[in-house]
Design a protein around this motif. Structure first.
Motif, PDB file in Angstrom:
ATOM      1  N   MET A 225       3.769   3.155  -6.131  1.00 17.80           N
ATOM      2  CA  MET A 225       4.446   3.789  -4.996  1.00 17.80           C
ATOM      3  C   MET A 225       4.803   5.230  -5.280  1.00 17.80           C
ATOM      4  N   ILE A 226       5.243   5.539  -6.483  1.00 19.84           N
ATOM      5  CA  ILE A 226       5.713   6.898  -6.760  1.00 19.84           C
ATOM      6  C   ILE A 226       4.581   7.908  -6.611  1.00 19.84           C
ATOM      7  N   GLY A 227       3.382   7.537  -7.025  1.00 20.41           N
ATOM      8  CA  GLY A 227       2.250   8.450  -6.893  1.00 20.41           C
ATOM      9  C   GLY A 227       1.934   8.739  -5.435  1.00 20.41           C
ATOM     10  N   PHE A 228       1.973   7.696  -4.595  1.00 22.26           N
ATOM     11  CA  PHE A 228       1.714   7.880  -3.165  1.00 22.26           C
ATOM     12  C   PHE A 228       2.779   8.765  -2.529  1.00 22.26           C
TER      13      PHE A 228
ATOM     14  N   LYS B 260       0.277  -1.111  -1.686  1.00 28.39           N
ATOM     15  CA  LYS B 260      -0.464  -2.111  -0.914  1.00 28.39           C
ATOM     16  C   LYS B 260      -0.765  -1.558   0.473  1.00 28.39           C
ATOM     17  N   ARG B 261      -2.027  -1.363   0.758  1.00 26.71           N
ATOM     18  CA  ARG B 261      -2.441  -0.829   2.052  1.00 26.71           C
ATOM     19  C   ARG B 261      -1.911  -1.697   3.190  1.00 26.71           C
TER      20      ARG B 261
ATOM     21  N   TYR C  95       3.526   3.072   7.576  1.00 24.99           N
ATOM     22  CA  TYR C  95       2.600   2.061   7.077  1.00 24.99           C
ATOM     23  C   TYR C  95       1.715   2.708   6.013  1.00 24.99           C
ATOM     24  N   LEU C  96       1.574   2.061   4.887  1.00 27.57           N
ATOM     25  CA  LEU C  96       0.783   2.631   3.804  1.00 27.57           C
ATOM     26  C   LEU C  96      -0.689   2.690   4.205  1.00 27.57           C
ATOM     27  N   PRO C  97      -1.330   3.860   4.057  1.00 25.67           N
ATOM     28  CA  PRO C  97      -2.721   4.037   4.491  1.00 25.67           C
ATOM     29  C   PRO C  97      -3.710   3.559   3.439  1.00 25.67           C
ATOM     30  N   ASP C  98      -4.985   3.728   3.747  1.00 29.23           N
ATOM     31  CA  ASP C  98      -6.012   3.488   2.736  1.00 29.23           C
ATOM     32  C   ASP C  98      -5.830   4.500   1.614  1.00 29.23           C
ATOM     33  N   GLY C  99      -6.094   4.096   0.404  1.00 27.49           N
ATOM     34  CA  GLY C  99      -5.975   5.006  -0.726  1.00 27.49           C
ATOM     35  C   GLY C  99      -6.073   4.264  -2.030  1.00 27.49           C
TER      36      GLY C  99
END
Length: 298
Positions: free
Chosen positions: A27-30, A67-68, A18-22
């Motif tokens: 997407m590639i940067g994450f 998207k968080r 699950y994508l966290p806060d940030g």
């Protein structure tokens, strides 16, 4: 949980997070920041193949918005080729609920670190074609012997609870120096806690939280063949207990001193074997006992 939007591939089930806060825009940067051991080029290649998707199976691209809370799915891949582990597992028993396996030394249970396809779980998934296969207990990579997998999600919790309730009898064998000055069977108890080094345990004063019964099978000129019954399931319990008694298991690279990693050297297996597992089947009520066919040899 809903079914994965990606299928099992060559024995490897897709992973998810699950994508966290940030404050990542794309997407590639994450992904590059979250997985520093995976190159940006690798992530771009995976995305181009459609191997990174959202929860509905829609392919994600390098420029997809971050998207968080969104769940993304992907396949775990290794940047470097794996070295084959030259030992094979043996399936001892299968029924509608369980797969019982005789694991060789050096084979990890599940994908971790530099191991993916050369793990017991992935090998079995390839052999059996069953994406739902899950181990219901673990053995160290260095330890051989009997281990049980669940193949039926509906009954998995019932069998897992046996280990949580400690109603499973486990029998091990080990080769180690001769232990003098005690009467056998001998029960050793200690308080085990996490050690100062990663993945190593240690003992400290206080109320014991681990116990092992030690018996002698036979004395030999250079070592003793022991039978061990762990009454608790602490990580590295048998290895630490024998080491603390001054008789570390032969070829133990962690106890009493953690040695440098031997990487792909498989010439000196740890002389520890999970010989047998027995229990009253929680569904049928039958007595079940599964025994390894392997032997400890120097």
């Amino acid at each position: 949980m809903s079914r994965a939007p990606l299928p099992m591939r060559d024995g490897v089930a897709p992973s998810y997070l699950y994508l966290p806060d940030g404050d990542w825009l794309h997407m590639i940067g994450f992904l590059v920041e979250r997985f520093p051991d995976v190159s940006e080029a690798s992530w771009r290649d995976r995305m181009a193949r459609g191997d990174v998707v959202d929860g509905d199976g829609n392919p994600l691209q390098p420029g997809s918005r971050f998207k968080r809370g969104m769940r993304i799915w992907y396949y775990r891949e290794l940047e470097k080729p794996e070295t084959p582990i030259p030992f094979r597992e043996e399936i001892l028993h299968m029924d509608e609920h369980l797969v019982v396996v005789d694991k060789p030394h050096f084979l990890p249970m599940i994908p971790t670190g530099r191991f993916l396809h050369e793990t017991l779980l992935v090998r079995l998934k390839k052999t059996l074609g069953e994406a739902d296969l899950v181990p219901i207990h673990r053995l160290d990579r260095e330890t051989a012997g009997v281990v049980i997998f669940s193949r039926n999600p509906a009954s998995r919790g019932t069998y897992q609870s046996m280990f949580q309730k400690r109603v499973v009898d486990k029998e091990y064998e080990a080769l180690a120096p001769r232990l003098d000055g005690v009467a056998f069977p001998y029960i050793y108890r200690s308080r085990m806690v996490e050690g100062d080094k990663f993945f190593v345990m240690k003992e400290e004063p206080g109320e014991p939280n681990s116990a092992t019964t030690i018996e002698v099978i036979a004395h030999h000129a250079d070592y003793t063949h022991y039978r061990l019954f762990p009454h608790t399931g602490r990580q590295h319990q048998l290895r630490l207990h024998l080491s603390s008694l001054g008789v570390p298991i032969l070829n133990d690279a962690f106890y009493p001193v953690a040695l440098p990693c031997k990487q792909d050297d498989v010439s000196q297996p740890l002389q520890l074997l999970a010989r047998a597992i027995s229990f009253i089947d929680p569904i049928s009520g039958d007595w079940r006992e599964f025994r390894s066919r392997r032997s400890l040899r120097l």
